[in-house]
Design an enzyme around this catalytic site. Sequence first.
Site, mmCIF file in Angstrom:
data_model
loop_
_atom_site.group_PDB
_atom_site.id
_atom_site.type_symbol
_atom_site.label_atom_id
_atom_site.label_comp_id
_atom_site.label_asym_id
_atom_site.label_seq_id
_atom_site.Cartn_x
_atom_site.Cartn_y
_atom_site.Cartn_z
ATOM 1 N N ARG A 174 -3.718 -2.138 115.092
ATOM 2 C CA ARG A 174 -3.715 -3.605 115.138
ATOM 3 C C ARG A 174 -4.639 -4.037 116.261
ATOM 4 O O ARG A 174 -4.756 -3.351 117.282
ATOM 5 C CB ARG A 174 -2.317 -4.154 115.444
ATOM 6 C CG ARG A 174 -1.206 -3.747 114.518
ATOM 7 C CD ARG A 174 0.110 -4.291 115.059
ATOM 8 N NE ARG A 174 1.267 -3.880 114.291
ATOM 9 C CZ ARG A 174 2.424 -3.523 114.807
ATOM 10 N NH1 ARG A 174 2.586 -3.487 116.125
ATOM 11 N NH2 ARG A 174 3.433 -3.185 114.031
ATOM 12 N N CYS A 175 -5.246 -5.199 116.117
ATOM 13 C CA CYS A 175 -6.033 -5.722 117.241
ATOM 14 C C CYS A 175 -5.125 -6.074 118.410
ATOM 15 O O CYS A 175 -5.578 -6.133 119.555
ATOM 16 C CB CYS A 175 -6.853 -6.930 116.806
ATOM 17 S SG CYS A 175 -5.884 -8.275 116.101
ATOM 18 N N THR A 176 -3.834 -6.290 118.135
ATOM 19 C CA THR A 176 -2.881 -6.625 119.193
ATOM 20 C C THR A 176 -2.050 -5.427 119.640
ATOM 21 O O THR A 176 -1.069 -5.598 120.366
ATOM 22 C CB THR A 176 -1.934 -7.749 118.733
ATOM 23 O OG1 THR A 176 -1.284 -7.340 117.513
ATOM 24 C CG2 THR A 176 -2.684 -9.051 118.512
#
Length: 512
Positions: A282-284
């Site tokens: 995930r980008c997060t």
Amino acid sequence: MLTSVIGGSRIPAGPRSYRSVDPARVSEVVADVALAGADDLVAACRAARAAQDAWRDVPPPVRGQAVAALGRLVEANKEALARVVTREVGKPYAEALGEVQEIADTCAFFAGEGRRLYGRTVPSEMPDKQLLTFRDPVGVVTVITAGNFPVAVPSWYIVPALLCGNTVVWKPAEYAAACAEAFYRLVAHAGIPDGVLNVVYADGPETFRGLELALEAGLVGKVGFTGSTEVGSRIGALCGRHLQTPCLELGGKNPMVVTEDADLPLAVEGALFSGFGTAGQRCTSLGTAIVHESAHAEFVRLLDEAARAATVGDPSGDVLFGPLIDQRFADGFERVLGWIGPDHTVHGSSGTGRITAANPRAGFAGDPADGLYYHPVIVDGVGPGDDLFAHETFGPVVGVASYRTLDEAVALANAPGYGLSASIYTTDPAKVFAFRRRVSAGMVSVNNSTSGAEAHLPFGGNGRSGNGSRQSGVWVLDQFTRWQSMNWDYSGRLQKAQMDVPEVEPDLAFRL
């Protein structure tokens, strides 16, 4: 064979193709995809431009009804769409259901915004004159998305763009083409006219060349991109040459600060989910846990214990994470594992690297030989100067660093230069607000993980994570509309601003 859709029609398959496989069972083909070329992307932009005037003239509340219909269709097909997501990108089924719910939530929010695309009536400084503002669509929006959230993230662009009266050309990740096809079919049955949403299956080089040609031809009013920082910077430079500001949602190296007064079991739970959920893709995803020196040893012990106890394996079952999405990400993660150095201490599993019969993982669910499965890795002792500390890893690895003062923790959090998401675990409100004020992240969580978005909250980052643009909520409307001001003088004479203005005559020398 999946082929691109331009103006409501399938285009003929060309000589180039891509085979999308199930990453949990790499021998199983999910879809054969005909790859389009640069000229096809330009043709899609022309079709979108031809459809845009009519779609713009549909009243916004009616466009909102189409968005609401899409939301209802998504909810009715929730389980089927989630199964496609699980099969093509290996996301655990429970997470896939949550991803599909994000689309429904996005539609529910923006359905009402069709009745709230407000402008303002502003008082003029002169009599018999009115000032007004209007939101106008930008025109054709070209959306390029990654495949780690193959349907939710595209909806963050497509739904508000359509609501605002734009038409869309969408280039999904080719390794998530079956997900894109399923989502397109739902949109097509929601009352959206042909040409309003066009889907182009293409690889990176052809997409970039097609975008370059479409911008040169003046066909694109806005570009939205979700993907790597490196590609995002190239797209930003390309758009800048045409005086456009793209909406860039890029990578992250997301810090989690754990203070000396934190609830450690809660912090470990958050680190486990945000570090290893979706296999860290995930980008997060959590990049580095920055833990106060007094809690450091216990945090590492608890996180190691939790990671070893978690079930990894077949994403159709109840697992913490399944396979990596595609072979390209497995290859990239192998390079990341090479960043582990002799000064680091490794925890989290019975091995590192790909899970195999020769490199087993206790409690693995399924047959590891079937898919692209990797051990979760906790690397203690990372810090500035380490590649593991400085760069996005996009895989199931979490670094751990130590700090003494909150100033040091903030400096470590900001050091990699990303600015997407950050988290702090503490029971001290003063630490919360000091951290919030000084951390560079566009999103801050308190006693919660670095991952997690809601449809009515702005999503986006700064620095290497993006150009300050925001998705979701009312904030994204500024990405897909342009403000137009209008002044209407009905006085019957020319009134010149700042010159023909009535004046008051105060007695400024008066004193009580």
